[in-house]
Each structure stands twice: as C-alpha cells, then as structure tokens.
Motif scaffolding. Sequence first.
Motif, PDB file in Angstrom:
ATOM      1  N   ARG A  94     -64.317  24.819  -0.055  1.00  0.00           N
ATOM      2  CA  ARG A  94     -65.704  24.894   0.139  1.00  0.00           C
ATOM      3  C   ARG A  94     -66.110  26.119   0.776  1.00  0.00           C
ATOM      4  NH1 ARG A  94     -64.884  19.781   2.200  1.00  0.00           N
ATOM      5  NH2 ARG A  94     -65.537  20.320   4.375  1.00  0.00           N
ATOM      6  N   ALA A  95     -65.231  26.940   1.670  1.00  0.00           N
ATOM      7  CA  ALA A  95     -65.514  27.927   2.425  1.00  0.00           C
ATOM      8  C   ALA A  95     -65.509  29.084   1.663  1.00  0.00           C
ATOM      9  CB  ALA A  95     -64.750  28.029   3.912  1.00  0.00           C
ATOM     10  N   ARG A  96     -64.338  29.297   1.188  1.00  0.00           N
ATOM     11  CA  ARG A  96     -64.203  30.553   0.365  1.00  0.00           C
ATOM     12  C   ARG A  96     -64.301  30.855  -1.089  1.00  0.00           C
ATOM     13  NH1 ARG A  96     -58.171  30.815   3.550  1.00  0.00           N
ATOM     14  NH2 ARG A  96     -58.749  30.859   5.570  1.00  0.00           N
ATOM     15  N   ALA A  97     -64.586  29.532  -1.641  1.00  0.00           N
ATOM     16  CA  ALA A  97     -64.683  29.789  -3.316  1.00  0.00           C
ATOM     17  C   ALA A  97     -65.920  28.693  -3.484  1.00  0.00           C
ATOM     18  CB  ALA A  97     -63.509  29.247  -4.147  1.00  0.00           C
ATOM     19  N   ILE A  98     -67.042  29.055  -2.927  1.00  0.00           N
ATOM     20  CA  ILE A  98     -68.260  28.065  -2.994  1.00  0.00           C
ATOM     21  C   ILE A  98     -68.921  28.072  -4.790  1.00  0.00           C
ATOM     22  CG2 ILE A  98     -69.769  30.172  -2.692  1.00  0.00           C
ATOM     23  CD1 ILE A  98     -70.215  26.509  -1.478  1.00  0.00           C
ATOM     24  N   SER A  99     -68.595  28.936  -5.281  1.00  0.00           N
ATOM     25  CA  SER A  99     -68.821  29.046  -6.756  1.00  0.00           C
ATOM     26  C   SER A  99     -68.011  27.831  -7.475  1.00  0.00           C
ATOM     27  CB  SER A  99     -68.606  30.229  -7.710  1.00  0.00           C
ATOM     28  OG  SER A  99     -69.166  30.099  -8.893  1.00  0.00           O
ATOM     29  N   PHE A 100     -66.814  27.838  -7.115  1.00  0.00           N
ATOM     30  CA  PHE A 100     -65.873  26.954  -7.765  1.00  0.00           C
ATOM     31  C   PHE A 100     -66.198  25.496  -7.167  1.00  0.00           C
ATOM     32  CE2 PHE A 100     -62.090  24.167  -7.159  1.00  0.00           C
ATOM     33  CZ  PHE A 100     -61.859  24.073  -8.640  1.00  0.00           C
ATOM     34  N   HIS A 101     -66.548  25.251  -6.154  1.00  0.00           N
ATOM     35  CA  HIS A 101     -66.943  24.079  -5.493  1.00  0.00           C
ATOM     36  C   HIS A 101     -68.049  23.667  -6.130  1.00  0.00           C
ATOM     37  CE1 HIS A 101     -67.288  21.118  -2.457  1.00  0.00           C
ATOM     38  NE2 HIS A 101     -68.705  21.573  -2.362  1.00  0.00           N
ATOM     39  N   ARG A 102     -69.087  24.348  -6.405  1.00  0.00           N
ATOM     40  CA  ARG A 102     -70.205  23.947  -6.942  1.00  0.00           C
ATOM     41  C   ARG A 102     -70.032  23.529  -8.465  1.00  0.00           C
ATOM     42  NH1 ARG A 102     -74.030  28.705  -4.705  1.00  0.00           N
ATOM     43  NH2 ARG A 102     -74.761  27.740  -2.739  1.00  0.00           N
ATOM     44  N   TRP A 103     -69.117  24.333  -9.303  1.00  0.00           N
ATOM     45  CA  TRP A 103     -69.159  23.793 -10.638  1.00  0.00           C
ATOM     46  C   TRP A 103     -68.010  22.733 -10.798  1.00  0.00           C
ATOM     47  CZ3 TRP A 103     -71.906  24.759 -14.425  1.00  0.00           C
ATOM     48  CH2 TRP A 103     -72.877  26.227 -14.527  1.00  0.00           C
ATOM     49  N   ARG A 106     -70.184  19.558 -10.116  1.00  0.00           N
ATOM     50  CA  ARG A 106     -70.955  19.272 -11.344  1.00  0.00           C
ATOM     51  C   ARG A 106     -70.100  18.365 -12.146  1.00  0.00           C
ATOM     52  NH1 ARG A 106     -73.105  24.898 -10.734  1.00  0.00           N
ATOM     53  NH2 ARG A 106     -75.055  24.674  -9.554  1.00  0.00           N
ATOM     54  N   LEU A 107     -68.866  19.084 -12.408  1.00  0.00           N
ATOM     55  CA  LEU A 107     -67.928  18.370 -13.486  1.00  0.00           C
ATOM     56  C   LEU A 107     -67.613  17.043 -12.777  1.00  0.00           C
ATOM     57  CD1 LEU A 107     -66.012  18.290 -15.877  1.00  0.00           C
ATOM     58  CD2 LEU A 107     -64.450  19.412 -14.444  1.00  0.00           C
ATOM     59  N   PHE A 108     -67.455  16.884 -11.491  1.00  0.00           N
ATOM     60  CA  PHE A 108     -67.046  15.619 -10.753  1.00  0.00           C
ATOM     61  C   PHE A 108     -68.223  14.554 -11.172  1.00  0.00           C
ATOM     62  CE2 PHE A 108     -66.987  12.727  -7.432  1.00  0.00           C
ATOM     63  CZ  PHE A 108     -65.597  12.199  -7.192  1.00  0.00           C
TER      64      PHE A 108
END
Length: 265
Positions: A94-103, A106-108
């Motif tokens: 969540r802290a270091r890969a916020i873009s991955f966390h968001r996408w 959304r998939l989740f």
Amino acid sequence: MTMSQLIADKALKAAAVLWFLAALAGQWAFVIYIAGFYGAPTLQGDFEAWNRNKMLVHGYVAGDAPGNLAFAAHVMMAAVITFGGTLQLIPQIRARAISFHRWNGRLFILTAFAISLAGLFLTWSRENIGLASDLAISLNALLIMFCAGQTLGYAVGRDIDTHRRWALRTFLLANGVWFLRVGMMSWIILTGATMTTLGPFITLWSFGSYLLPLAVLELYLRTLARGGAAAKVGMAALLLALTAGMSIGIFGATMYMWRPLLVAG
C-alpha cells in the motif's frame, strides 16, 4: 501516553500481525490447492475431474452446461480473490506500490461481485443441499456485494480510513469459504468429531464462518480506536487464541483436505 498504554498498543499490534501472517500462510496454501487441483482440468474442459473431491458441493453436473460454466468461473475467481485480497492487506505494498494497490483493489471488488453472483446462481439453480446452507451462502454473497460497494464508494470519495475498514470487512466476508473449511477442521481436531458427526456444528458454522470473523473485526476496530490498556490487552489475548485455533484448522485443512487431492492428482 503511559507505559501501560504503550505496552497494550504494541501487544495488540503484534497479535494482529501474527493473525495476519497465519492467515496469509493458510490462504496461499488454499490458492495452491485451487490452482493445482482445479486449474488444469478447468482450463482443459475436463470438468468431471472436479468430482474427485468428494466433499465438493455443486461441482460437475452432467448436462448442466450453465451451472458447470458458472462453477468453473467461481472456482477460478476464488483463487484470484484469495491471492489478490491478501496482497491488499500488506502495508508495504500500500505504501510503496499505490498504483498496484488501486488496480488490484478494483480487480478484487469486481471479482467479489462476480463470485457472489456465481455463488447465488449455483445455490438456487441446482438441487437444494439444505435450506440453512443455502441461506448462509446467500447471506454471505449479499454481504460481500454490499461491503464491496461501500469499499469502492469510500475509495472514490477519498475517505481512506473508512475505505480501509470496509475493505477489511469485504476481505473477511469474501473468505467465508476458506474460514468454513479451516474452522471445520479445527473443530474436528480439537473435539475428535468426524465428518459424519459434525451435526449441528456445521449448520451453525455455515453462518459463523463469516459472521464470527466479522464480529471479531468490529470488536478489534473499536478497541483499537477507543479501548483502554486493559481492553487492548484483552483483545490481543483473544486474537492470539483465535490465531491458535485458526492455525490448527489451517494445518488440518492443508494436510487432510487439500494435500491428498494434490498428491492423488
């Protein structure tokens, strides 16, 4: 902050981290089982192979193409939502890969809605396996979709604290099937029950497998926000006890439910 409050905060945080690490190990074992047992047969269209799992409910049914396709989608999405959900809870991501966390989030959410609808379709379009079980599955699906909607709504509204609370609720509800198996195996190991003597427990646990984790989460969130030192220490002790019970169930499910099917396959 007093020393007792500081110790209580650290104890509660440590207990929560320990619970998550145990759950993470158990959930990834579940993903390995899903991918290993269902993956190849499902992708190859060999749906009959599903029924090697004698505990399977609503698996392959000859002549029911819509139901079989729904189950194929359901089981593949289970792997996605289990693996992806655990990644959403890792703070470093969540802290270091916020873009991955968001996408990934959304998939989740999308998968949570799809898997819930597939579950409802399978439950009510196929032969009834018991009204209590069908109602438990249906309530779980409805709660997943409601909480997933709240999670998405608060994320869009940039209310991140509220979003995270709803995301945790969605995560626990979406893993009701996992908690069902883990809790069942924990009960069998601790009480000496067998699959044929589970009796009222399995009926109660079909609801409790997601309602109990949800209730514990609510207690944890309130204790974290407003609890005193004694309440936090008590909550930490409860989490440790639940983690121990869950770990027993994870061991049992892995060794006696999932591993035999993978080895036999």
